[in-house]
Design a protein around this motif. Structure first.
Motif, mmCIF file in Angstrom:
data_model
loop_
_atom_site.group_PDB
_atom_site.id
_atom_site.type_symbol
_atom_site.label_atom_id
_atom_site.label_comp_id
_atom_site.label_asym_id
_atom_site.label_seq_id
_atom_site.Cartn_x
_atom_site.Cartn_y
_atom_site.Cartn_z
ATOM 1 N N THR A 69 0.815 -1.225 0.000
ATOM 2 C CA THR A 69 0.000 0.000 0.000
ATOM 3 C C THR A 69 0.852 1.280 0.000
ATOM 4 O O THR A 69 0.526 2.260 -0.658
ATOM 5 C CB THR A 69 -0.932 -0.002 1.236
ATOM 6 N N TYR A 70 1.955 1.259 0.732
ATOM 7 C CA TYR A 70 2.834 2.433 0.850
ATOM 8 C C TYR A 70 3.386 2.856 -0.513
ATOM 9 O O TYR A 70 3.741 4.002 -0.722
ATOM 10 C CB TYR A 70 3.983 2.066 1.791
ATOM 11 N N ARG A 71 3.471 1.872 -1.449
ATOM 12 C CA ARG A 71 4.078 2.144 -2.761
ATOM 13 C C ARG A 71 3.052 2.456 -3.844
ATOM 14 O O ARG A 71 3.428 2.651 -4.999
ATOM 15 C CB ARG A 71 4.908 0.920 -3.208
ATOM 16 N N GLU A 89 5.020 11.029 10.875
ATOM 17 C CA GLU A 89 6.247 11.277 10.119
ATOM 18 C C GLU A 89 7.039 9.998 9.946
ATOM 19 O O GLU A 89 7.060 9.144 10.836
ATOM 20 C CB GLU A 89 7.127 12.269 10.885
ATOM 21 N N CYS A 90 7.723 9.902 8.825
ATOM 22 C CA CYS A 90 8.726 8.848 8.672
ATOM 23 C C CYS A 90 10.059 9.432 9.170
ATOM 24 O O CYS A 90 10.105 10.570 9.638
ATOM 25 C CB CYS A 90 8.809 8.393 7.223
ATOM 26 N N THR A 91 11.141 8.697 9.042
ATOM 27 C CA THR A 91 12.419 9.173 9.594
ATOM 28 C C THR A 91 12.961 10.405 8.865
ATOM 29 O O THR A 91 13.886 11.039 9.346
ATOM 30 C CB THR A 91 13.476 8.056 9.566
ATOM 31 N N HIS A 92 12.369 10.753 7.709
ATOM 32 C CA HIS A 92 12.821 11.970 7.011
ATOM 33 C C HIS A 92 12.224 13.246 7.615
ATOM 34 O O HIS A 92 12.668 14.346 7.268
ATOM 35 C CB HIS A 92 12.492 11.879 5.521
ATOM 36 N N LYS A 93 11.225 13.102 8.447
ATOM 37 C CA LYS A 93 10.629 14.235 9.159
ATOM 38 C C LYS A 93 10.238 15.384 8.228
ATOM 39 O O LYS A 93 10.566 16.542 8.474
ATOM 40 C CB LYS A 93 11.591 14.778 10.225
ATOM 41 N N MET A 115 3.740 14.811 8.052
ATOM 42 C CA MET A 115 3.167 13.534 8.493
ATOM 43 C C MET A 115 2.398 12.872 7.354
ATOM 44 O O MET A 115 1.478 13.467 6.788
ATOM 45 C CB MET A 115 2.236 13.780 9.679
ATOM 46 N N HIS A 116 2.779 11.641 7.032
ATOM 47 C CA HIS A 116 2.089 10.866 5.999
ATOM 48 C C HIS A 116 0.721 10.434 6.531
ATOM 49 O O HIS A 116 0.639 9.795 7.580
ATOM 50 C CB HIS A 116 2.867 9.586 5.677
ATOM 51 N N VAL A 117 -0.329 10.757 5.776
ATOM 52 C CA VAL A 117 -1.674 10.304 6.155
ATOM 53 C C VAL A 117 -1.810 8.839 5.721
ATOM 54 O O VAL A 117 -1.378 8.481 4.628
ATOM 55 C CB VAL A 117 -2.750 11.155 5.450
ATOM 56 N N GLU A 132 7.684 16.166 -2.430
ATOM 57 C CA GLU A 132 7.634 14.735 -2.134
ATOM 58 C C GLU A 132 8.579 14.386 -1.010
ATOM 59 O O GLU A 132 9.615 15.015 -0.845
ATOM 60 C CB GLU A 132 8.012 13.938 -3.392
ATOM 61 N N CYS A 133 8.217 13.367 -0.258
ATOM 62 C CA CYS A 133 9.097 12.926 0.816
ATOM 63 C C CYS A 133 10.184 12.045 0.231
ATOM 64 O O CYS A 133 9.946 11.294 -0.724
ATOM 65 C CB CYS A 133 8.284 12.159 1.853
ATOM 66 N N ALA A 134 11.374 12.120 0.804
ATOM 67 C CA ALA A 134 12.512 11.340 0.311
ATOM 68 C C ALA A 134 12.282 9.831 0.413
ATOM 69 O O ALA A 134 12.950 9.050 -0.252
ATOM 70 C CB ALA A 134 13.771 11.737 1.072
ATOM 71 N N CYS A 135 11.316 9.416 1.219
ATOM 72 C CA CYS A 135 11.046 7.983 1.345
ATOM 73 C C CYS A 135 10.309 7.433 0.126
ATOM 74 O O CYS A 135 10.183 6.223 -0.030
ATOM 75 C CB CYS A 135 10.267 7.675 2.625
ATOM 76 N N GLY A 136 9.799 8.327 -0.747
ATOM 77 C CA GLY A 136 9.157 7.891 -1.980
ATOM 78 C C GLY A 136 7.658 7.666 -1.877
ATOM 79 O O GLY A 136 7.004 7.433 -2.882
HETATM 80 ZN ZN LIG Z 1 8.415 9.837 4.172
#
Ligand SMILES: [Zn+2]
Length: 473
Positions: free
Chosen positions: A36-38, A284-288, A291-293, A346-350
């Motif tokens: 789902t995250y992708r 938040e993920c570690t990239h801060k 906050m990802h919904v 975009e967040c660096a986590c993708g």
């Molecule tokens: Zn992220």
């Protein structure tokens, strides 16, 4: 009529839910991060669409929505897709309160009737209840498990792994915070919850001794309390918090100063957003970088509080939440009254799920003072920047009934030595500059506000005390 023990059916938790099917629908960590995250925005939208229509169907069975929507002239056929969401009339906590009063705790927003339904294993938790009785919410196994899965995802995203000790300094009681954290950690992370609770349940010094002895890697709590805990360790117990085992602080950060909290503990602080009715909604993920919904479980809107129109990225509005999983009490366009903004880029986590920047305050905590809107949280952020204070504060409102309304900001000094008079005058000027309204500032010794804020005793810390005379009209 009393039924004998023999014929009474007792529902069993593990038979009340098809867990495998639920996990396919809402994958727990780590599977979530490869599925789902992708998803792309289009795939996510299609998923939301289908879940939204199912949730609407369920909501039409619930008296609260039938009443609320009929009053607005809405018919079941009016809402055919997520594009129609804006046509659904929103509701707020005031509507929920009115619904509870008729037959508590079986408010008519809870679509379960003990006289009609087959027994189900249920959990009841409540809102904070600062005025009157707290507001109940009842959760079915499905409601609860999805909330637990999301707690697990968020903690995994923030680095929690099996066998880590996670110390939870949130009250264990009627409110959801502590209880929900325990369930999610235990069931969906492999980590071990250490339920110290608030300072009233485990005194702050003992909380620190436990971290030191058992080497908790993560702390969950309100940022003000974790700051207090760090200062007690450093200044009273002469233990440097940075040398303890803690590597992550999991908090509702709001406007609290992240940098100083991280520096105090030598650990990362991750912001999280949730509520009693829905559990965690964004983190938040570690990239801060916002906050990802968790968009497979929620549709989150940021709207103008007056026109109800959506706000563009980076502009502040209030959160409307629509759940995509709840059975007992779906929340459809629940106006949370929390002020935030959608984060851009975009967040660096993708991950391409929507992100919110931070919670700037609750609009129902907002005070209108001589024509200016003031958030206690915004005052706290300015107080926190002044290193002569320890960041602790409480706002006291006075006047009314013919008298001019005034606000006094009480702050605690960082050291014994600083002359309070300098701090008071300079901070008052700084607040005037930032907020556009003059407030009184009163500095007191460290710890001097504890009896007003409840900092060392409760996880529901008070920042606003209203001593105004009610208008007699
Ligand atoms: Zn992220």
């Amino acid at each position: 009529m009393h039924q004998g023990a023999v014929e009474t059916a007792i529902p069993r938790y593990h038979q009340s839910l098809d867990f495998e099917a639920l996990w396919r629908e809402f994958p727990p960590a780590p599977d979530y991060f490869s599925s789902t995250y992708r998803l792309s925005r289009d795939e996510l939208r299609a998923l939301q669409e289908q879940r939204f229509l199912r949730e609407m169907g369920r909501a039409w069975q619930i008296p609260f929505y039938r009443r609320h929507w009929a009053a607005a002239g809405m018919q079941p056929g009016d809402i055919r897709s997520l594009d129609d969401l804006a046509k659904v009339p929103p509701f707020s906590v005031h509507d929920l309160r009115a619904s509870v009063s008729s037959d508590p705790p079986w408010a008519d927003y809870i679509g379960i009737d003990p006289d009609e339904h087959a027994p189900l294993p249920l959990i009841l938790q409540t809102s904070g209840g600062t005025t009157g009785l707290p507001r109940p919410m009842i959760f079915t196994p499905r409601d609860r498990e999805v909330m637990n899965i999301i707690t697990g995802r968020r903690l995994y995203m923030q680095g929690v792994r099996p066998f880590d000790l996670v110390q939870v300094a949130l009250s264990m009681g009627l409110t959801n915070g502590g209880v929900l954290a325990r369930e999610g950690i235990w069931k969906y992370t492999g980590a071990v919850p250490v339920m110290t609770g608030s300072g009233a349940q485990t005194p702050t010094r003992r909380q620190i001794e436990l971290i030191k002895a058992w080497k908790a890697k993560f702390l969950i709590g309100f940022p003000a309390y974790l700051r207090h805990m760090g200062l007690v360790a450093r200044d009273e117990l002469k233990i440097d918090p940075r040398e303890l085992s803690v590597k992550g602080l999991i908090v509702h950060l709001g406007l609290e100063d992240r940098a100083s909290l991280e520096a105090l503990w030598g650990a990362d602080a991750y912001d999280t957003y949730g509520c009693n009715e829905c559990g965690t909604m964004a983190a938040e993920c570690t990239h801060k970088s916002g906050m990802h919904v968790f968009e497979d479980a929620f549709v989150l809107e940021v709207n103008d509080p007056d026109t109800l129109q959506p706000k563009p990225e980076a502009e502040r509005g209030v959160v409307f939440i629509t759940t995509l999983f709840k059975y007992a009490a779906p929340m459809i366009r629940y106006n949370m009254n929390d002020v935030t903004a959608l984060a851009g880029g975009e967040c660096a986590c993708g991950n391409v799920h929507r992100r919110i920047s931070k919670i700037f305050g609750r609009s129902d905590n907002m005070v209108k003072l001589r024509g200016v809107n003031v958030f206690p949280e915004a005052i706290g952020a300015i107080v926190g920047e002044d290193k002569r204070t320890n960041g602790e504060y409480v706002c006291v409102l006075e006047g009314g009934e013919g008298e001019r309304e005034s606000m006094t900001v009480m702050v605690e000094t960082a050291d014994q030595g600083a002359p309070p008079h300098d701090i008071e005058a300079e901070l008052a000027n700084r607040l005037k500059e930032a907020l556009g309204v003059r407030l009184k500032v009163q500095a007191v010794q460290r710890g001097g506000l504890d009896h007003l804020t409840g900092l060392s005793q409760t996880s529901k810390i008070r920042r606003l005390i209203d001593r105004r005379q009610p208008t007699s009209s």
